[in-house]
Design a protein around this motif. Structure first.
Motif, short mmCIF file in Angstrom:
data_model
loop_
_atom_site.label_atom_id
_atom_site.label_comp_id
_atom_site.label_asym_id
_atom_site.label_seq_id
_atom_site.Cartn_x
_atom_site.Cartn_y
_atom_site.Cartn_z
N ALA A 60 0.83 -1.21 0.00
CA ALA A 60 0.00 0.00 0.00
C ALA A 60 0.86 1.26 0.00
O ALA A 60 0.57 2.23 -0.70
N GLU A 61 1.95 1.23 0.78
CA GLU A 61 2.85 2.39 0.82
C GLU A 61 3.54 2.59 -0.52
O GLU A 61 3.73 3.73 -0.98
N ALA A 62 3.94 1.48 -1.16
CA ALA A 62 4.55 1.59 -2.49
C ALA A 62 3.56 2.15 -3.50
O ALA A 62 3.92 3.00 -4.34
N GLY A 108 3.66 10.31 -7.27
CA GLY A 108 4.86 10.74 -7.99
C GLY A 108 6.11 10.76 -7.15
O GLY A 108 7.10 11.42 -7.52
N LEU A 109 6.10 10.07 -6.01
CA LEU A 109 7.28 10.03 -5.14
C LEU A 109 8.17 8.86 -5.58
O LEU A 109 8.17 7.78 -4.99
N THR A 110 8.91 9.09 -6.63
CA THR A 110 9.67 8.03 -7.28
C THR A 110 10.65 7.35 -6.34
O THR A 110 10.75 6.11 -6.29
N ALA A 111 11.39 8.15 -5.59
CA ALA A 111 12.40 7.58 -4.70
C ALA A 111 11.75 6.74 -3.61
O ALA A 111 12.24 5.64 -3.28
N ALA A 112 10.67 7.25 -3.03
CA ALA A 112 9.97 6.50 -1.97
C ALA A 112 9.38 5.20 -2.51
O ALA A 112 9.43 4.16 -1.85
#
Length: 416
Positions: free
Chosen positions: A11-13, A20-24
């Motif tokens: 879910a977090e991924a 749009g949080l590519t690094a996360a």
């Protein structure tokens, strides 16, 4: 690893990917790939994929729609994953409860459980040459894509809710095989006149086939046949780049000539065609063939430059294809009218014209129910040379399906 923990990490991924949080998102994928609960993560991801696909089904999306949209938005690899998930899910349904149209799509897409007793995602990664983290990334990306799909028109019963045979008898395979053979010859010949004759024959064959079907339905007075066999249905046909506008025009004129209505959903890359089953078959067969013929004709015409040496090939080809489609529509309409006149003269049945009129009304009403807010748009050929040459190419395109259909229909009626 507990299943709840795996679901939370997925879910977090997903949230990171959506925002749009590519690094996360990449960090969560690495955590999932490196976790000790390999099988638990696989089970959780497969569960997310299946639930997301199931939701898309309830929103009107069929297997072919999912495959087409995934191919268009994220590529063929993700489209293959989507179909493999569908194949896995279909194991849970009795074949008698799966609509024939779904079955046909699954067969066309080769949606089979090819991985045997192996775990799907592991087998998929090996088959696609993808590492552990790449497989998880692909699954996350596909979940996000499908989850964001809007609701579209429901075109038939979902798996588990269908009843085989409810749509009535399928088309005569002898007729359809002759149509396909004619169109294949039209596509392969290098002689324009021969292609024209073949395609015209195909259109006449399918038109007469549809007319015979309408007359048979009008003659049936008992309630023994399923009512749904004599009601309009719908199908979705992909409209892709390049030159999607001329392609949409081509499909529209083919639909109109075969007593169907078509609605273009441009942002999703498809047209919905509404009509009776025999007519929908004709539209799909003719569109596939005429698109091949149009592409061949515009390719043979080559590129173009303006007087300053700048390329105007795109404008030329767009105008060529628009004019091709417009002229094809005129020729198809003429062939259909002739098939109707011949059928009326041959049958002597006073119910034919009212039956055809009733079908036109039925299709119109079905289209208005499905798409109450439709905007009509007119498109003209901007490049004069492309327009002229496109119309000339359409005059030479083969429309041959319909005469052969009449022959096949006659053979069927006489027991040949």
């Amino acid at each position: 690893m507990l299943r709840e923990t795996a679901d939370l990490m997925i879910a977090e991924a997903l949230n990171a990917h959506v925002n749009g949080l590519t690094a996360a998102a990449a960090a969560q994928v690495r955590n999932l790939a490196g976790s000790s609960g390999h099988q638990v993560v696989n089970q959780a991801l497969t569960g997310w994929l299946e639930r997301t696909v199931s939701t898309a089904w309830r929103r009107g999306w069929q297997p072919a729609d999912l495959h087409r949209f995934a191919s268009r938005e994220v590529g063929s690899r993700s489209a293959r994953m989507a179909i493999d998930i569908v194949a896995a899910m279909m194991r849970g349904y009795d074949a008698a409860t799966v609509d024939e149209r779904w079955d046909a799509q699954l067969q066309a897409l080769d949606a089979t459980v090819w991985w045997g007793d192996d775990e799907l995602l592991d087998a998929w990664g090996t088959h696609e040459g993808r590492g552990r983290a790449e497989v998880i990334h692909d699954a996350i990306e596909l979940i996000v894509l499908i989850h964001g799909l809007p609701a579209i028109q429901m075109l038939g019963p979902l798996p588990g809710a269908a009843r085989r045979g409810a749509r009535g008898p399928v088309g005569d395979p002898r007729v359809l095989d002759r149509v396909r053979a004619l169109l294949a010859k039209a596509e392969s010949t290098t002689f324009a006149e021969e292609a024209e004759a073949l395609t015209t024959k195909a259109q006449q064959l399918m038109a007469r086939y549809s007319i015979d079907d309408a007359l048979l339905a009008a003659r049936e007075s008992s309630a023994s046949a399923s009512a749904s066999a004599h009601e309009p249905g719908a199908s979705r046909i992909g409209i892709g780049n390049p030159y999607e506008e001329p392609k949409a025009i081509l499909l529209n004129v083919i639909a109109e000539a075969n007593r169907c209505r078509s609605i273009w959903v441009r942002n999703l890359g498809f047209m919905t065609v509404i009509g009776y089953p025999r007519d929908l078959e004709a539209v799909e067969l003719l569109y596939t063939s005429l698109l091949v013929q149009a592409t061949a004709a515009v390719t043979r015409a080559g590129g173009r430059q303006d007087r300053y040496g700048r390329s105007r090939t795109r404008a030329f080809r767009k105008s060529f294809l628009i004019s091709f489609a417009t002229r094809i529509g005129e020729r198809l309409a003429t062939a259909t009218e002739q098939a109707g006149a011949d059928a009326a003269a041959a049958s002597g049945d006073s119910r034919l014209l009212p039956a055809l009129a009733a079908r036109n009304d039925g299709v119109r009403e079905a289209a208005e129910r499905m798409f109450p807010e439709v905007v009509a748009k007119t498109v003209n050929a901007a490049d004069v040379e492309g327009g002229v040459l496109g119309r000339a190419a359409a005059n030479l395109a083969s429309l041959s399906v319909r005469d052969e259909v009449a022959d096949a229909s006659a053979n069927t009626n006489t027991g040949a």
